[in-house]
Design a protein around this motif. Structure first.
Motif, PDB file in Angstrom:
ATOM      1  N   SER A 135     -77.624 -87.096 -17.205  1.00 54.21           N
ATOM      2  CA  SER A 135     -78.116 -85.804 -17.666  1.00 54.21           C
ATOM      3  C   SER A 135     -79.100 -85.183 -16.675  1.00 54.21           C
ATOM      4  CB  SER A 135     -78.806 -85.949 -19.028  1.00 54.21           C
ATOM      5  OG  SER A 135     -79.963 -86.767 -18.936  1.00 54.21           O
ATOM      6  N   PHE A 136     -79.551 -85.965 -15.683  1.00 54.72           N
ATOM      7  CA  PHE A 136     -80.492 -85.436 -14.692  1.00 54.72           C
ATOM      8  C   PHE A 136     -79.742 -84.483 -13.771  1.00 54.72           C
ATOM      9  CE2 PHE A 136     -82.323 -85.767 -10.371  1.00 54.72           C
ATOM     10  CZ  PHE A 136     -83.540 -85.162 -10.633  1.00 54.72           C
ATOM     11  N   GLN A 137     -80.228 -83.248 -13.710  1.00 53.48           N
ATOM     12  CA  GLN A 137     -79.595 -82.223 -12.890  1.00 53.48           C
ATOM     13  C   GLN A 137     -80.671 -81.376 -12.238  1.00 53.48           C
ATOM     14  OE1 GLN A 137     -77.145 -80.036 -15.595  1.00 53.48           O
ATOM     15  NE2 GLN A 137     -75.777 -81.750 -16.032  1.00 53.48           N
ATOM     16  N   VAL A 138     -80.485 -81.079 -10.988  1.00 49.91           N
ATOM     17  CA  VAL A 138     -81.394 -80.171 -10.304  1.00 49.91           C
ATOM     18  C   VAL A 138     -81.027 -78.734 -10.628  1.00 49.91           C
ATOM     19  CG1 VAL A 138     -82.240 -79.398  -8.055  1.00 49.91           C
ATOM     20  CG2 VAL A 138     -81.826 -81.822  -8.469  1.00 49.91           C
ATOM     21  N   VAL A 139     -79.738 -78.474 -10.701  1.00 47.83           N
ATOM     22  CA  VAL A 139     -79.240 -77.138 -11.029  1.00 47.83           C
ATOM     23  C   VAL A 139     -78.406 -77.245 -12.294  1.00 47.83           C
ATOM     24  CG1 VAL A 139     -77.969 -75.137 -10.207  1.00 47.83           C
ATOM     25  CG2 VAL A 139     -79.195 -76.575  -8.580  1.00 47.83           C
ATOM     26  N   VAL A 140     -78.930 -76.744 -13.403  1.00 52.72           N
ATOM     27  CA  VAL A 140     -78.257 -76.867 -14.695  1.00 52.72           C
ATOM     28  C   VAL A 140     -76.988 -76.027 -14.741  1.00 52.72           C
ATOM     29  CG1 VAL A 140     -78.502 -76.516 -17.183  1.00 52.72           C
ATOM     30  CG2 VAL A 140     -80.455 -77.314 -15.835  1.00 52.72           C
ATOM     31  N   LYS A 141     -77.031 -74.880 -14.085  1.00 51.82           N
ATOM     32  CA  LYS A 141     -75.905 -73.951 -14.137  1.00 51.82           C
ATOM     33  C   LYS A 141     -74.618 -74.583 -13.639  1.00 51.82           C
ATOM     34  CE  LYS A 141     -74.556 -69.331 -12.587  1.00 51.82           C
ATOM     35  NZ  LYS A 141     -74.965 -68.141 -11.805  1.00 51.82           N
ATOM     36  N   THR A 142     -74.706 -75.403 -12.632  1.00 51.01           N
ATOM     37  CA  THR A 142     -73.518 -76.055 -12.081  1.00 51.01           C
ATOM     38  C   THR A 142     -73.683 -77.569 -12.173  1.00 51.01           C
ATOM     39  OG1 THR A 142     -74.490 -75.918  -9.874  1.00 51.01           O
ATOM     40  CG2 THR A 142     -72.980 -74.168 -10.514  1.00 51.01           C
ATOM     41  N   GLY A 143     -74.140 -78.021 -13.322  1.00 49.70           N
ATOM     42  CA  GLY A 143     -74.456 -79.433 -13.496  1.00 49.70           C
ATOM     43  C   GLY A 143     -73.272 -80.357 -13.312  1.00 49.70           C
ATOM     44  N   ASN A 144     -72.062 -79.874 -13.524  1.00 47.61           N
ATOM     45  CA  ASN A 144     -70.883 -80.718 -13.370  1.00 47.61           C
ATOM     46  C   ASN A 144     -70.508 -80.928 -11.906  1.00 47.61           C
ATOM     47  OD1 ASN A 144     -70.561 -81.010 -16.143  1.00 47.61           O
ATOM     48  ND2 ASN A 144     -69.415 -79.098 -16.305  1.00 47.61           N
ATOM     49  N   ASP A 145     -71.040 -80.107 -11.040  1.00 48.59           N
ATOM     50  CA  ASP A 145     -70.760 -80.233  -9.618  1.00 48.59           C
ATOM     51  C   ASP A 145     -71.737 -81.230  -9.013  1.00 48.59           C
ATOM     52  OD1 ASP A 145     -70.209 -79.993  -6.960  1.00 48.59           O
ATOM     53  OD2 ASP A 145     -70.013 -77.816  -6.995  1.00 48.59           O
ATOM     54  N   TRP A 146     -71.342 -82.491  -8.926  1.00 47.42           N
ATOM     55  CA  TRP A 146     -72.232 -83.572  -8.482  1.00 47.42           C
ATOM     56  C   TRP A 146     -72.695 -83.352  -7.052  1.00 47.42           C
ATOM     57  CZ3 TRP A 146     -72.791 -87.813  -5.188  1.00 47.42           C
ATOM     58  CH2 TRP A 146     -73.632 -88.838  -5.648  1.00 47.42           C
ATOM     59  N   MET A 147     -71.783 -82.979  -6.173  1.00 48.92           N
ATOM     60  CA  MET A 147     -72.131 -82.785  -4.772  1.00 48.92           C
ATOM     61  C   MET A 147     -73.084 -81.612  -4.572  1.00 48.92           C
ATOM     62  SD  MET A 147     -71.082 -85.130  -2.859  1.00 48.92           S
ATOM     63  CE  MET A 147     -71.506 -84.309  -1.329  1.00 48.92           C
TER      64      MET A 147
END
Length: 208
Positions: free
Chosen positions: A34-46
């Motif tokens: 669930s840790f994401q730097v950018v929530v908007k594109t959280g599914n984009d791991w790279m």
């Protein structure tokens, strides 16, 4: 200290900030999906990994600004305060006050319950280790200034993390700042050293 040395220190610091943020961010991402730097594109791991590295470069630049500010503060304080031990004592008091203030900020807040004692304890432990290392390579007089820099200056630089109310954001902010500040304070006495003087001393000893 000259411009070349200063720019080398600055460039190395921001690169260390980027690398430490990238490593810390990937570990946190692997441990907590669930840790994401950018929530908007959280599914984009790279994309998140790239943004972690860019954020780290920013942390590195911010850490270097804090380092420069501390050097200026130290220079001005030593010029104004005639008795050096007053300035040293003041730095020690501020360092302890900041640790207590961190506990006050995080107590009964959005952070997990243990944050109010865990973060100050971890920050103090890291700062003591760095101060011990600094003293080992320089003089005993480096204890308090190093503790002040590692605790007070790092805390000021990490204010966005404290204001976020999220422990993951706070950790992601603190780790690269601590790494960068450790590098800078340990690099300072090497940058200010005079190689030619050392070489002369070695030559003199060899000729005896």
């Amino acid at each position: 200290m000259n411009l070349r040395k200063w720019m080398t220190l600055f460039g190395t610091t921001i690169l260390i900030g980027g690398a430490s943020s990238l490593i810390a961010g990937i570990i946190m991402l692997l441990c907590d999906s669930s840790f994401q730097v950018v929530v908007k594109t959280g599914n984009d791991w790279m994309f998140n990994v790239t943004m972690m590295a860019l954020a780290g470069l920013t942390f590195g630049a911010f850490a270097h600004m804090g380092f420069f500010a501390y050097l200026m503060l130290n220079y001005i304080a030593r010029s104004i305060i005639k008795k050096p031990y007053y300035w040293v004592a003041l730095q020690g008091f501020v360092a302890v006050f900041v640790l207590a203030e961190i506990g006050y900020w995080t107590y009964d807040s959005a952070f997990p319950a243990a944050t109010f004692w865990l973060i100050p304890l971890a920050l103090a432990a890291v700062s003591l280790a760095v101060a011990w290392w600094k003293v080992k390579e320089t003089t005993a007089g480096a204890w308090i200034p190093t503790l002040f820099y590692m605790i007070a200056v790092t805390t000021i630089e990490a204010m966005p993390g404290f204001q976020s109310g999220k422990i993951t954001s706070l950790i992601f902010t603190l780790i690269p700042l601590l790494v960068c500040n450790t590098f800078q304070i340990m690099r300072l006495h090497r940058v200010l050293s005079k190689p030619h003087a050392s070489a002369s001393a070695v030559s003199a000893n060899a000729s005896r």
